[in-house]
Scaffold this motif. Structure first.
Motif, PDB file in Angstrom:
ATOM      1  N   UNK A 221      18.188  -5.044 -10.000  1.00  0.00           N
ATOM      2  CA  UNK A 221      17.519  -6.001 -10.877  1.00  0.00           C
ATOM      3  C   UNK A 221      17.884  -7.397 -10.400  1.00  0.00           C
ATOM      4  N   UNK A 222      16.953  -8.339 -10.505  1.00  0.00           N
ATOM      5  CA  UNK A 222      17.271  -9.699 -10.055  1.00  0.00           C
ATOM      6  C   UNK A 222      16.332 -10.718 -10.672  1.00  0.00           C
ATOM      7  N   UNK A 223      16.778 -11.956 -10.646  1.00  0.00           N
ATOM      8  CA  UNK A 223      15.906 -13.109 -10.801  1.00  0.00           C
ATOM      9  C   UNK A 223      15.769 -13.736  -9.421  1.00  0.00           C
ATOM     10  N   UNK A 224      14.539 -14.023  -9.008  1.00  0.00           N
ATOM     11  CA  UNK A 224      14.312 -14.745  -7.759  1.00  0.00           C
ATOM     12  C   UNK A 224      14.438 -16.234  -8.041  1.00  0.00           C
ATOM     13  N   UNK A 225      15.268 -16.913  -7.250  1.00  0.00           N
ATOM     14  CA  UNK A 225      15.504 -18.348  -7.414  1.00  0.00           C
ATOM     15  C   UNK A 225      15.059 -19.073  -6.154  1.00  0.00           C
ATOM     16  N   UNK A 226      14.270 -20.116  -6.312  1.00  0.00           N
ATOM     17  CA  UNK A 226      13.910 -20.936  -5.157  1.00  0.00           C
ATOM     18  C   UNK A 226      13.752 -22.403  -5.550  1.00  0.00           C
ATOM     19  N   UNK A 227      14.382 -23.248  -4.759  1.00  0.00           N
ATOM     20  CA  UNK A 227      14.229 -24.694  -4.911  1.00  0.00           C
ATOM     21  C   UNK A 227      13.338 -25.263  -3.798  1.00  0.00           C
ATOM     22  N   UNK A 228      12.764 -24.374  -2.993  1.00  0.00           N
ATOM     23  CA  UNK A 228      11.983 -24.767  -1.827  1.00  0.00           C
ATOM     24  C   UNK A 228      10.498 -24.693  -2.181  1.00  0.00           C
ATOM     25  N   UNK A 229       9.922 -25.850  -2.403  1.00  0.00           N
ATOM     26  CA  UNK A 229       8.525 -25.908  -2.851  1.00  0.00           C
ATOM     27  C   UNK A 229       7.569 -25.294  -1.833  1.00  0.00           C
ATOM     28  N   UNK A 230       7.857 -25.457  -0.560  1.00  0.00           N
ATOM     29  CA  UNK A 230       7.007 -24.853   0.462  1.00  0.00           C
ATOM     30  C   UNK A 230       7.074 -23.330   0.372  1.00  0.00           C
ATOM     31  N   UNK A 231       8.239 -22.813   0.034  1.00  0.00           N
ATOM     32  CA  UNK A 231       8.405 -21.365  -0.067  1.00  0.00           C
ATOM     33  C   UNK A 231       7.563 -20.803  -1.205  1.00  0.00           C
ATOM     34  N   UNK A 232       7.649 -21.438  -2.393  1.00  0.00           N
ATOM     35  CA  UNK A 232       6.935 -20.841  -3.515  1.00  0.00           C
ATOM     36  C   UNK A 232       5.501 -21.341  -3.651  1.00  0.00           C
ATOM     37  N   UNK A 233       5.023 -22.056  -2.643  1.00  0.00           N
ATOM     38  CA  UNK A 233       3.602 -22.378  -2.583  1.00  0.00           C
ATOM     39  C   UNK A 233       2.871 -21.435  -1.629  1.00  0.00           C
ATOM     40  N   UNK A 234       3.513 -20.318  -1.304  1.00  0.00           N
ATOM     41  CA  UNK A 234       2.967 -19.399  -0.308  1.00  0.00           C
ATOM     42  C   UNK A 234       2.641 -18.042  -0.929  1.00  0.00           C
ATOM     43  N   UNK A 235       1.356 -17.677  -0.915  1.00  0.00           N
ATOM     44  CA  UNK A 235       0.958 -16.337  -1.371  1.00  0.00           C
ATOM     45  C   UNK A 235       1.535 -15.276  -0.443  1.00  0.00           C
ATOM     46  N   UNK A 236       1.713 -15.630   0.827  1.00  0.00           N
ATOM     47  CA  UNK A 236       2.292 -14.695   1.807  1.00  0.00           C
ATOM     48  C   UNK A 236       3.714 -14.320   1.402  1.00  0.00           C
ATOM     49  N   UNK A 237       4.493 -15.300   0.958  1.00  0.00           N
ATOM     50  CA  UNK A 237       5.869 -15.009   0.546  1.00  0.00           C
ATOM     51  C   UNK A 237       5.898 -14.134  -0.711  1.00  0.00           C
ATOM     52  N   UNK A 238       5.002 -14.419  -1.643  1.00  0.00           N
ATOM     53  CA  UNK A 238       4.926 -13.602  -2.857  1.00  0.00           C
ATOM     54  C   UNK A 238       4.570 -12.159  -2.504  1.00  0.00           C
ATOM     55  N   UNK A 239       3.620 -11.997  -1.615  1.00  0.00           N
ATOM     56  CA  UNK A 239       3.203 -10.652  -1.196  1.00  0.00           C
ATOM     57  C   UNK A 239       4.358  -9.915  -0.530  1.00  0.00           C
ATOM     58  N   UNK A 240       5.118 -10.612   0.321  1.00  0.00           N
ATOM     59  CA  UNK A 240       6.242  -9.991   1.019  1.00  0.00           C
ATOM     60  C   UNK A 240       7.318  -9.553   0.020  1.00  0.00           C
ATOM     61  N   UNK A 241       7.619 -10.406  -0.965  1.00  0.00           N
ATOM     62  CA  UNK A 241       8.617 -10.057  -1.981  1.00  0.00           C
ATOM     63  C   UNK A 241       8.172  -8.809  -2.742  1.00  0.00           C
ATOM     64  N   UNK A 242       6.901  -8.755  -3.110  1.00  0.00           N
ATOM     65  CA  UNK A 242       6.399  -7.591  -3.835  1.00  0.00           C
ATOM     66  C   UNK A 242       6.520  -6.323  -2.993  1.00  0.00           C
ATOM     67  N   UNK A 243       6.183  -6.412  -1.728  1.00  0.00           N
ATOM     68  CA  UNK A 243       6.259  -5.242  -0.842  1.00  0.00           C
ATOM     69  C   UNK A 243       7.700  -4.747  -0.719  1.00  0.00           C
ATOM     70  N   UNK A 244       8.624  -5.687  -0.503  1.00  0.00           N
ATOM     71  CA  UNK A 244      10.024  -5.318  -0.291  1.00  0.00           C
ATOM     72  C   UNK A 244      10.646  -4.762  -1.568  1.00  0.00           C
ATOM     73  N   UNK A 245      10.405  -5.430  -2.686  1.00  0.00           N
ATOM     74  CA  UNK A 245      11.028  -4.978  -3.939  1.00  0.00           C
ATOM     75  C   UNK A 245      10.467  -3.634  -4.391  1.00  0.00           C
ATOM     76  N   UNK A 246       9.193  -3.408  -4.164  1.00  0.00           N
ATOM     77  CA  UNK A 246       8.618  -2.106  -4.516  1.00  0.00           C
ATOM     78  C   UNK A 246       9.205  -1.003  -3.649  1.00  0.00           C
ATOM     79  N   UNK A 247       9.392  -1.299  -2.365  1.00  0.00           N
ATOM     80  CA  UNK A 247       9.961  -0.292  -1.456  1.00  0.00           C
ATOM     81  C   UNK A 247      11.412   0.031  -1.806  1.00  0.00           C
TER      82      UNK A 247
END
Length: 274
Positions: free
Chosen positions: A29-55
């Protein structure tokens, strides 16, 4: 209540490695934390997190969204630099939080969390009314995304925070209760705060600390069990108010000591919860 840990990510992070590190600690279980605006403005990063956490079968309970600009975690520069309260940074940070809301939506996460700043206790203070206005604006986005906005505790008294929640007038508001922060900022006893926040608590940090000893500096964060949070009573009070969410460990140091303290916190909390 499950036990989790914060996972901090930015544009240079190896997303898969960070979540594997979490699982290696025996935590899912986790909370994802990011202070990097470029990171959380990316649908690619969101998709990758979903893929990894589901796996890995990891449950992301919330997205903790940081913001740009200066940050001073103290009683001197803190009130004029942190969160949405300082007028100088307010509108740009509002935009960042709206972006964070859409990132959380892409993650499939229902809770968005941040520090709003040193909310004035005087509700007639222009900084209070100005912050209220931008939070009402933010809630239009969160509500459209069917998402709760959670105030991370610490920089304001619990009753001031509850006044702000009442004044915003939204059903999509809650509290991410960090018991150590209430001590570090000298704002409240965490056990008493549970009764004040009650059903508004949607997230809890597993963290410990001491009251301030200097008028200008925060108290000291400690390993869980070494500070002033009465965890046996704190956890009981959470159960009494019906909290069924996770306890997310946060230890704001780095290196091997951080890993040791997280593992200790996991064992300590498991001992109290079993």
């Amino acid at each position: 209540m499950n036990i989790g840990c914060v996972v901090r990510l930015n544009c240079s992070s190896d997303i898969e490695k960070e979540f594997k590190n979490l699982v290696d600690l025996g935590l899912y279980s986790c909370q994802v934390v990011s202070w990097d605006r470029k990171f959380f403005n990316s649908e690619k990063n969101a998709k990758k997190i979903k893929e990894v956490t589901e796996a890995l079968k990891v449950h992301v309970t919330a997205f903790w969204c940081g913001w740009e600009g200066p940050t001073f975690w103290n009683f001197t520069e803190g009130p004029i630099t942190l969160g949405l309260v300082p007028e100088t940074f307010r509108m740009e940070r509002l935009i960042s939080l709206k972006e964070g809301s859409f990132f959380a939506k892409d993650l499939g996460v229902s809770d968005l969390v941040t520090h709003v700043g040193f909310l004035p206790e005087n509700q007639n203070d222009p900084q209070y009314t100005g912050t209220l206005a931008v939070l009402k604006d933010l809630m239009k986005v969160c509500e459209a995304n069917q998402q709760y906005f959670l105030f991370e505790t610490g920089q304001e008294t619990p009753i001031t925070l509850m006044r702000m929640i009442e004044d915003i007038e939204s059903d999509f508001l809650g509290v991410n209760l960090d018991p150590a922060n209430l001590l570090l900022y000298g704002k409240a006893n965490p056990v008493d705060a549970v009764e004040i926040f009650g059903s508004k608590i949607r997230g809890v940090h597993g963290k410990d600390g001491l009251y301030p000893t200097s008028p200008k500096a925060l108290g000291k964060e400690t390993r869980i069990g070494d500070g002033k949070v009465n965890y046996p009573l704190f956890l009981k009070k959470l159960q009494d108010v019906g909290y069924q969410g996770d306890i997310t460990i946060e230890r704001e140091i780095s290196g091997e000591e951080q890993i040791r303290d997280i593992l200790y916190a996991k064992q300590y909390l498991e001992g109290l919860m079993n």
